[in-house]
Design an enzyme around this catalytic site. Structure first.
Site: not given
Ligand code: ACO
Length: 382
Positions: A226, A265, A319
Site C-alpha cells: 500500500h 494496482h 507511489d
Molecule cells: N511488478 C511486477 N509484476 C506485478 C506487479 C509489480 N509491481 N504487480 C502485479 N504484478 C503481476 C503479478 O505478479 C501477477 O502476475 P501473474 O498474473 O503472472 O501472476 C499480476 O500482475 C497480478 O498481480 P496481483 O498481485 O495479483 O494483483 P493485485 O491486484 O493483487 O495487486 C498490488 C495490486 C498489491 C498493488 C500489486 O500490483 C503490487 O504488489 N504492487 C507493488 C506494490 C505497490 O506499488 N503498491 C502500491 C499500490 S498503490 C497504493 O496503495 C497507494
C-alpha cells in the site's frame, strides 16, 4: 442448522464486493480516471489547494471564500501540540519508524481529548480535524529531534504544506517547493475504499472513535503493498545505482517473479492518473535539484515494465513518481509514507464520517476448513 457460509461467495481480497455507497471519490480503473466529488483530479491539482480539497471531501462541495477561511482557521488552530505532546515526541526513540511515531502520537491525541468518548458527528469531525491539523508538527518535529535539532513550532499563518516544510527545515520554503508539496497532498488525499480507508470504516463501524480509526489506517497504509511502496521505490532506485543498470535489474526481478514497487494496482489497469501528473512534476523538480539521474532511471524502469508487463495492466501507480518528487524536495525517505498519511487523513476522515452517517457493523465470514470435535489432549500426553 445448515452452514450459512454455503450460500456466500468467497472474495478473499474483497475485489468483487461493494460495501456501501460513497460520494467521495470516483475511480475508473480502465480509463485511468479519478475524481473527488465529481471533480477531475488533474483540475484539482492545477487549481485547488490542499485545504480546499479537504473541505471538498468532508462536505461534498467546494467552499465559498468565507467557508474556506473558516475551515482553514479551524485547521490551523489545531496545528500546535500540547506541552505533553511535545515532551512525548521528544521522548520517543530516535531510531523509531516515523509511521509508528505518527500512529503513537495520534493515539496520544485521543488521551488528551476530553471529548474522545463523545460520539456525536460533530465531535468525530472535530477529532478528524485535530488529527489533520496536528500531523505535520508531529512528523516534522520527530524528524528534527532525531537529527539533534531543536523543535520548530507551527505558525498559524502557514498553509499545511508550508508549515510542514518550515518545521522540517527551520526555514521558509521556496514557493515552488511549497506548491509542489501542496499538489502532492491534493493528489494523495483520497482514493476510494483502499485498504487503509477500509480500516477506518471497520473501526468506525463498531462505534469506536476517529482516533482509533485513524491509528488503524496509519498502520495499514504503512505496508509495502500500500502506501509503504513509495519508500521501497526510492530504496530500489538507490540500489540500482545508475541508468545503465536499470534493464538488468528489472528483467532480473521479473524473471524471479519479484514485484517492482510503484507498479500495479488493484483497481487501475490503465495508468494511474496521479502517476501521470506526478511524472511531469518529478521531471521538473528532479531537473531543478540535480536529480536527473533518478528521473532517467524511473523512466527506464517504466519503459521496460511497459514492454514486459504493460499488457497485463501493470503501470506506474501514485507511489512511483512521488518517490522521486519527495526525494528531490529533500525529504528523508522514511518520511514519504508519513507525508502520504498527512494527506490521506482527509480521505480517511471523509469516508469514516460517511460511514458514521449510514453505519452497519462490518462483519464478514470465513470458510472454516479446520477439524470438528477435536479431542483436548492433556499436556503430558502431547
Ligand atoms: N511488478 C511486477 N509484476 C506485478 C506487479 C509489480 N509491481 N504487480 C502485479 N504484478 C503481476 C503479478 O505478479 C501477477 O502476475 P501473474 O498474473 O503472472 O501472476 C499480476 O500482475 C497480478 O498481480 P496481483 O498481485 O495479483 O494483483 P493485485 O491486484 O493483487 O495487486 C498490488 C495490486 C498489491 C498493488 C500489486 O500490483 C503490487 O504488489 N504492487 C507493488 C506494490 C505497490 O506499488 N503498491 C502500491 C499500490 S498503490 C497504493 O496503495 C497507494
Amino acid at each position: 442448522m445448515p452452514d450459512a457460509t454455503a450460500t456466500m461467495t468467497m472474495d478473499k481480497g474483497l475485489d468483487h464486493t461493494i460495501i456501501g455507497e460513497s460520494t467521495k471519490s470516483f475511480i475508473d480503473g480502465q480509463k485511468g480516471v479519478l475524481e473527488y466529488v465529481g471533480i477531475d483530479i488533474d483540475t484539482l491539482a492545477r487549481s485547488s489547494t490542499f485545504e480546499e480539497t479537504c473541505f471538498l471531501l468532508l462536505n461534498d462541495r467546494l467552499p465559498d471564500a468565507a467557508e474556506l477561511d473558516a475551515f482553514t482557521a479551524r485547521l490551523r488552530s489545531n496545528y500546535d501540540l500540547s506541552d505533553r505532546m511535545w515532551a512525548a515526541v521528544a521522548a520517543l526513540p530516535p531510531e523509531a519508524a516515523p509511521m509508528h511515531v505518527l500512529q503513537t502520537m495520534v493515539a496520544m491525541l485521543a488521551l488528551e481529548d476530553p471529548d474522545c468518548d463523545n460520539q456525536s458527528r460533530e465531535a468525530e469531525e472535530a477529532k478528524a480535524i485535530r488529527v489533520l491539523g496536528a500531523t505535520p508538527a508531529i512528523i516534522a518535529n520527530f524528524d528534527r529531534l532525531r537529527r539533534g535539532l531543536e523543535p520548530v513550532r507551527p505558525r498559524g499563518e502557514d498553509n499545511v504544506a508550508t508549515s510542514f516544510l518550515r518545521m522540517l527545515t527551520g526555514e521558509t520554503p521556496g514557493e515552488a517547493s511549497a506548491k509542489a508539496l501542496d499538489v502532492c497532498l491534493i493528489l494523495h488525499a483520497d482514493h476510494g475504499i483502499n485498504a487503509s480507508t477500509f480500516a477506518t470504516m471497520v473501526v468506525m463501524g463498531t462505534e469506536s472513535d476517529m482516533y482509533s480509526a485513524i491509528t488503524a489506517a496509519i498502520g495499514t497504509l504503512r505496508g509495502p503493498l500500500h502506501g509503504g511502496a513509495n519508500e521501497r521505490v526510492m530504496y530500489m532506485l538507490q540500489g540500482i545505482g545508475g541508468v545503465g543498470a536499470v534493464e538488468d535489474f528489472v528483467l532480473g526481478r521479473l524473471s524471479r517473479k519479484e514485484k517492482i514497487p510503484g507498479f500495479g494496482h488493484r483497481v487501475y489497469k490503465a495508468i494511474d492518473p496521479r502517476a501521470t501528473y506526478l511524472k511531469t512534476f518529478a521531471e521538473s523538480i528532479a531537473a531543478e535539484t540535480g536529480n536527473e539521474d533518478l528521473f532517467r532511471m524511473s523512466r527506464g524502469i517504466e519503459e521496460i515494465m511497459d514492454a514486459q508487463v504493460g499488457e497485463k495492466g501493470i503501470h506506474p501507480n501514485v507511489d512511483f513518481y512521488s518517490a522521486t518528487t519527495y526525494f528531490s524536495l529533500g525529504l528523508a525517505i522514511d518520511l514519504f509514507t508519513p507525508i502520504f498519511a498527512m494527506s490521506r487523513n482527509a480521505g480517511w476522515a471523509a469516508h469514516a464520517l460517511e460511514r458514521f452517517d449510514d453505519n452497519r457493523l462490518i462483519r464478514p465470514r470465513c470458510q472454516y476448513t479446520g477439524p470438528h470435535g477435536a479431542p483436548y489432549i492433556p499436556m503430558d500426553e502431547r
